[in-house]
Design an enzyme around this catalytic site. Structure first.
Site, PDB file in Angstrom:
ATOM      1  N   GLY A  66       0.669  -1.353   0.024  1.00 29.11           N
ATOM      2  CA  GLY A  66       0.051  -0.259  -0.031  1.00 29.11           C
ATOM      3  C   GLY A  66       0.845   1.263   0.043  1.00 29.11           C
ATOM      4  O   GLY A  66       2.385   1.222   0.649  1.00 29.11           O
ATOM      5  N   PRO A  67      -0.250   2.432  -0.245  1.00 29.50           N
ATOM      6  CA  PRO A  67       0.454   3.674  -0.095  1.00 29.50           C
ATOM      7  C   PRO A  67       1.592   4.285   1.365  1.00 29.50           C
ATOM      8  O   PRO A  67       0.756   3.632   2.352  1.00 29.50           O
ATOM      9  CB  PRO A  67      -0.460   4.028  -0.720  1.00 29.50           C
ATOM     10  CG  PRO A  67      -1.687   4.076  -0.985  1.00 29.50           C
ATOM     11  CD  PRO A  67      -1.219   2.613  -0.912  1.00 29.50           C
ATOM     12  N   CYS A  97       5.748  -5.871   0.659  1.00 26.22           N
ATOM     13  CA  CYS A  97       6.212  -4.584   0.113  1.00 26.22           C
ATOM     14  C   CYS A  97       5.824  -3.769   1.734  1.00 26.22           C
ATOM     15  O   CYS A  97       6.306  -3.778   2.866  1.00 26.22           O
ATOM     16  CB  CYS A  97       5.344  -3.839  -0.801  1.00 26.22           C
ATOM     17  SG  CYS A  97       6.001  -2.377  -1.552  1.00 26.22           S
ATOM     18  N   GLN A 101       8.072  -4.618   5.608  1.00 22.48           N
ATOM     19  CA  GLN A 101       8.525  -3.356   5.674  1.00 22.48           C
ATOM     20  C   GLN A 101       7.699  -2.871   6.932  1.00 22.48           C
ATOM     21  O   GLN A 101       8.181  -2.487   7.989  1.00 22.48           O
ATOM     22  CB  GLN A 101       8.472  -1.602   5.074  1.00 22.48           C
ATOM     23  CG  GLN A 101       8.867  -1.790   3.553  1.00 22.48           C
ATOM     24  CD  GLN A 101       8.097  -0.515   2.520  1.00 22.48           C
ATOM     25  OE1 GLN A 101       7.751   0.059   3.272  1.00 22.48           O
ATOM     26  NE2 GLN A 101       8.888  -0.214   1.542  1.00 22.48           N
ATOM     27  N   SER A 146       9.311   2.357  -2.256  1.00 26.95           N
ATOM     28  CA  SER A 146      10.715   4.091  -2.908  1.00 26.95           C
ATOM     29  C   SER A 146      11.369   3.828  -1.870  1.00 26.95           C
ATOM     30  O   SER A 146      11.735   4.907  -1.621  1.00 26.95           O
ATOM     31  CB  SER A 146       9.787   4.838  -2.114  1.00 26.95           C
ATOM     32  OG  SER A 146       8.809   5.527  -3.910  1.00 26.95           O
ATOM     33  N   LEU A 147      10.950   3.290  -0.192  1.00 28.82           N
ATOM     34  CA  LEU A 147      11.769   3.096   0.500  1.00 28.82           C
ATOM     35  C   LEU A 147      12.226   1.983   0.498  1.00 28.82           C
ATOM     36  O   LEU A 147      12.099   0.525  -0.532  1.00 28.82           O
ATOM     37  CB  LEU A 147      10.588   3.049   1.647  1.00 28.82           C
ATOM     38  CG  LEU A 147       9.952   3.870   1.713  1.00 28.82           C
ATOM     39  CD1 LEU A 147       8.425   4.119   2.752  1.00 28.82           C
ATOM     40  CD2 LEU A 147       9.973   5.534   1.202  1.00 28.82           C
ATOM     41  N   HIS A 200       6.692  -7.748  -5.576  1.00 30.42           N
ATOM     42  CA  HIS A 200       5.218  -7.947  -5.300  1.00 30.42           C
ATOM     43  C   HIS A 200       5.925  -9.381  -6.572  1.00 30.42           C
ATOM     44  O   HIS A 200       5.500  -9.327  -8.255  1.00 30.42           O
ATOM     45  CB  HIS A 200       5.156  -6.850  -6.154  1.00 30.42           C
ATOM     46  CG  HIS A 200       4.425  -5.771  -5.474  1.00 30.42           C
ATOM     47  ND1 HIS A 200       2.996  -5.585  -5.629  1.00 30.42           N
ATOM     48  CD2 HIS A 200       5.477  -4.894  -4.693  1.00 30.42           C
ATOM     49  CE1 HIS A 200       2.882  -3.919  -4.459  1.00 30.42           C
ATOM     50  NE2 HIS A 200       4.241  -4.110  -4.250  1.00 30.42           N
ATOM     51  N   GLU A 202       2.689 -10.893  -7.617  1.00 28.69           N
ATOM     52  CA  GLU A 202       1.302 -10.776  -8.693  1.00 28.69           C
ATOM     53  C   GLU A 202       1.655 -10.149  -9.700  1.00 28.69           C
ATOM     54  O   GLU A 202       0.954 -10.319 -10.419  1.00 28.69           O
ATOM     55  CB  GLU A 202       0.425 -11.187  -7.138  1.00 28.69           C
ATOM     56  CG  GLU A 202       0.107  -9.208  -7.455  1.00 28.69           C
ATOM     57  CD  GLU A 202       1.124  -7.842  -6.499  1.00 28.69           C
ATOM     58  OE1 GLU A 202       0.953  -7.039  -7.037  1.00 28.69           O
ATOM     59  OE2 GLU A 202       2.430  -9.177  -5.579  1.00 28.69           O
TER      60      GLU A 202
END
Length: 837
Positions: A66-67, A97, A101, A146-147, A200, A202
């Site tokens: 997710g963002p 993802c 984190q 991005s992280l 990812h 998937e």
């Protein structure tokens, strides 16, 4: 698994969705690869009573991507609680993802930005051949992050895999990109059943070895359960082997009630009367309403000639025009609506939530309460009672709704509110009962009517279209700039550059993978009472397979769109098994190069050259992100295992540009209960005398309803009935190629970056819903539109001036450059603005 279908399941996995646009792809991967597994989905911010006790009913949990940032509690929600579970409540968890984190952060690690984010990029991951990677060599998954996570001290974690820079020299990126030489890709807890993956598995471009990890994790999870976890309590559903738990859990669910939900089944609302609106009294099968048709040879006539022979009026008009750029899979048919004075018009306004019905001199309003507070629920109900059978199956349109849905109306499907305009409908459709369909492949004209006993009109139009015309009659001629006197205002380069920078700031922070930034040019011209000649000029200078000319109320749209948003076929004729099957297709376009890079008078580049230019990691990443997003949207309606990608990133040639195109398809499988749960109408009162007609009318403006605030969203009530293409349409808007991913967060960010400027019809969709159950919509790009209410006078108060709006933009990623994005946006604007001379 088809949505709403019972299945035998011995195991259950809980998926926690962090509002990502790839979540349903992970659910599908789990259900497709793992035998006898059913996945239940909750959101990160749902209120679950006694969350640890709630988890006892599941074999494992997947914490999704997710963002955002895992340190932000609002971005991870329930995911953070997983790592704090008491030993008595432990169960296997896989974080992907953001979930990965969050796992690292919970056990002493830190999360830091990458110097160069990686979104939609395939890179090699090197594992250590232990745990879920045992027996696997290097894998090549897709990265969206991005992280990245950095291991802490005494964290209890075992590191499993790395992205090592020296292993990735062949993946198309520069070796020195500012990122660490080795980035952690996977880890597990040494004593707790927690695993995590940064990448990812998937994604459509992740390799099979990446997906094999899911199988390996499930094996380890089951082993852990067999040794460490007591049998679950309150699990009668699993013991009897019949899965009746809803795919998505109610936001305020008491876990003790989980057994009794039975897919959220509800009885249809009581019919409160109204003979003219969709009701629950309709038959469960489409009636064989007669479709009157006459077929003629096209006889070398083209669309301009046909429209001239039809004496198309200067007022309302709808022409969906594929003639300028015919392809075997996109340009076979053109559709011309033959409109009369009493035709039904529908207008939806987001500022009031009303559906206004107009027919002749009559106007009324529809109360959407009975349609789940959903404009799409109303459309679905309306089309259900107007379904017809018996027409030629090769003709895609027999009759039905033709119109547009603006970008702002699309935003309501992802719960983003925008102010509307009282004089500008955010969605508008016209119910076409008489039409001419041109089959360009077979060189045929089909004159059709769905009005009973309308043979006289069909014969009259057939005779008119059979007339001979001169070969050059009615053809397009260049528009004289002196007549138009255009004044064109382009976007400001410095302002656009700043917006690109803002997009990339959000991407680096992890708030989005890709943001489809748009801007607008305006063209002021002398007033054209009839803009048809201007459209003919556009189609001649920028031929496209989804061109359209539309005059609805006070709006005029001139479109030369190359992009199909979505098409769905008519459901197959029900069989004795009462099953209907429909195919849904998307054709997203992302990745653009000019055909004439040195100007319109310079040499064109070749298809081979364009393919090389569009094969860079940046261009492919732009396309891949939208493809994975669309797969997610489709999976959410058609279910696991019913989505495929028959064409991935193929370069197609258009009049002024080359585009990178993908085809995504889904299979919609339904029990034949199409009309058995249609929402009931409201009682309403006409606001003006009824305009009668001899034929049976469609749902019309004969009644008025409550004028309350409604949202153009996918209704839970509607979603409980059998699914149609309209459900997929609602679930897939706005078009992912115009938003970015994750869609909801990206749309919200774009509203801020674009300074809450309304995109209007640009970035929305235009097309039709057929009475036979099919439909086809294109994305409104390479287009110009105007509103009659924006027409103004010159400084002397005499000559009228029209204001045409032309939108364009591009997908901003971490790899974008300001100059490259500006040039792409200007090239797209130029393909449309050139019609003004």
């Amino acid at each position: 698994m088809a949505a709403g279908v019972f299945r035998l399941s011995n195991h259950r996995i809980l998926f926690i969705d962090a509002y990502d646009s790839f979540s349903n792809n992970i659910v599908s991967l789990l259900e497709e690869r793992l035998e006898a597994v059913h996945v239940t989905v909750i959101k990160i911010d749902q209120s679950i009573q006694e969350f640890p006790a709630f988890l006892r009913d599941f074999d494992a949990v997947v914490a999704g991507p997710g963002p955002g940032h895992p340190e932000n509690a609002a971005d991870v929600g329930l995911i953070a609680e997983l790592w704090r579970l008491h030993d008595d409540y432990l169960l296997p968890v896989l974080g992907i993802c953001l979930g990965f984190q969050s796992l690292l952060l919970a056990f002493g690690g830190s999360i830091v930005p990458l110097a160069n984010p990686r979104h939609g990029i395939v890179r090699q991951v090197t594992p250590n051949n232990t745990s879920i990677f045992k027996g696997l060599g290097p894998i090549s998954p897709v990265h969206y992050h991005s992280l990245h996570a950095v291991r802490g001290h005494q964290d209890g974690l075992e590191l499993l895999a790395w992205d090592v820079e020296t292993d990735n020299h062949d993946f198309g990126e520069a070796a020195d990109d500012g990122n660490p030489d080795a980035i952690l890709m996977a880890a597990k807890h040494r004593t707790k059943p927690f695993w995590g993956l940064q990448f990812h598995p998937e994604s459509i471009c992740s390799d099979q070895a990446s997906q094999q990890l899911i199988d390996n994790w499930w094996v380890e999870a089951r082993v852990w359960n067999s040794h460490r976890r007591a049998y679950r309590q309150n699990d009668a559903c699993i013991r009897r082997g019949l899965e009746t738990v809803p795919k998505t859990v109610d936001p305020h669910l008491d876990p003790a009630s989980l057994e009794d939900l039975s897919l959220h089944r509800t009885s249809p609302p009581t019919n409160r009367g109204d003979l003219m609106c969709p009701s629950t009294t309709a038959s469960a099968n489409p009636k064989a309403h007669p479709i009157i048709r006459r077929t003629l040879s096209l006889d070398e006539k083209d669309i301009p000639q046909i429209c001239a022979l039809l004496q198309m009026e200067e007022e309302d008009a709808v022409v969906l025009d594929s003639e300028p750029h015919q392809r075997a899979d996109t340009g076979e048919y053109s559709i011309i609506g033959c409109l009369g004075p009493t035709i039904l018009k529908l207008e939806y306004h987001i500022n009031t939530g009303e559906v206004c019905l107009l027919q002749g001199t009559q106007q009324s309003f529809v109360n959407l309460d009975s349609y789940g507070d959903s404009f799409f629920g109303y459309l679905k109900a309306l089309m259900s009672i107007r379904r017809a059978a018996g027409g030629d199956p090769h003709i895609p349109f027999w009759g039905g709704l033709v119109g547009y849905i603006s970008y702002e109306a699309c935003l309501e499907t992802v719960d983003i509110r925008t102010p509307g305009h009282p004089d500008k409908p955010d969605a508008s459709f016209i119910f076409v009962e008489r039409s001419v369909v041109v089959d360009h492949q077979r060189q045929q004209l089909h004159i059709q009517s769905i009005i009973p006993e309308d043979e006289e009109w069909v014969e009259m139009i057939s005779s008119r279209l059979a007339a001979k015309v001169e070969a050059k009659a009615y053809r397009s001629i260049p528009i004289d700039p002196y007549v138009l006197q255009p004044s064109i205002t382009h976007p400001d380069p410095s302002s656009y550059a700043k917006k690109i920078g803002k997009c990339q700031d959000y991407i680096r922070r992890g708030d989005s993978y890709e943001l489809c930034l748009t801007n607008r040019a305006t063209a002021e011209t002398n007033h054209l009472r009839n803009p048809w000649p201007l459209y003919l000029h556009l189609r001649s200078v920028n031929a496209a397979p989804f061109s359209a000319y539309m005059r609805l109320g006070g709006m005029t749209l001139l479109s030369s769109s190359p992009e199909r948003f979505m098409r769905w076929t008519r459901p197959a004729v029900p069989t004795t098994s009462a099953t209907e099957v429909s195919t849904v297709q998307f054709r997203p376009i992302k990745g653009t190069v000019k055909r004439y890079p040195n100007g319109p008078h310079g040499p064109a580049i070749t298809l081979e050259q364009a393919t090389a230019l569009l094969s860079t990691p940046k261009e492919r990443a732009e396309n891949l992100m939208i493809v994975d997003l669309i797969r997610h949207d489709l999976h959410g309606v058609v279910g696991s295992g019913n989505v495929c990608v028959p064409k991935l990133m193929v370069v197609e040639e258009y009049a002024t540009l080359f585009q990178l195109v993908t085809v995504v398809e889904g299979t919609l499988i339904n029990q034949n209960t199409f009309l058995s749960h249609t929402p009931s109408p409201t009682t309403s009162t006409a606001s003006s005398p009824n305009t009668s007609r001899s034929a049976r009318p469609p749902p019309s403006a004969s009644d008025a309803g409550h004028l309350g605030r409604r949202r153009c969203k996918v209704s839970d009530k509607v979603a409980q009935t059998s699914k149609t293409g309209i459900d997929v349409l609602a679930a897939s808007l706005p078009p992912g190629s115009m938003t970015g991913a994750p869609k909801r967060r990206s749309c919200a960010l774009l509203r801020q970056i674009e300074e809450e400027r309304s995109r209007g019809i640009y970035s929305g969709v235009v097309g039709y819903m057929d009475v036979g159950g099919g439909g086809d919509f294109s994305v409104v790009i390479r287009s110009a539109f105007r509103w009659d209410s924006d027409t103004k006078y010159d400084t002397e108060g005499q000559e009228k001036r029209d204001t045409w709006s032309v939108g364009a933009g591009g997908a901003i990623t971490a790899l974008s450059t300001e100059q490259g994005e500006w040039e792409e946006m200007i090239a797209k604007l130029g393909s449309t603005l050139r019609m003004f001379g």
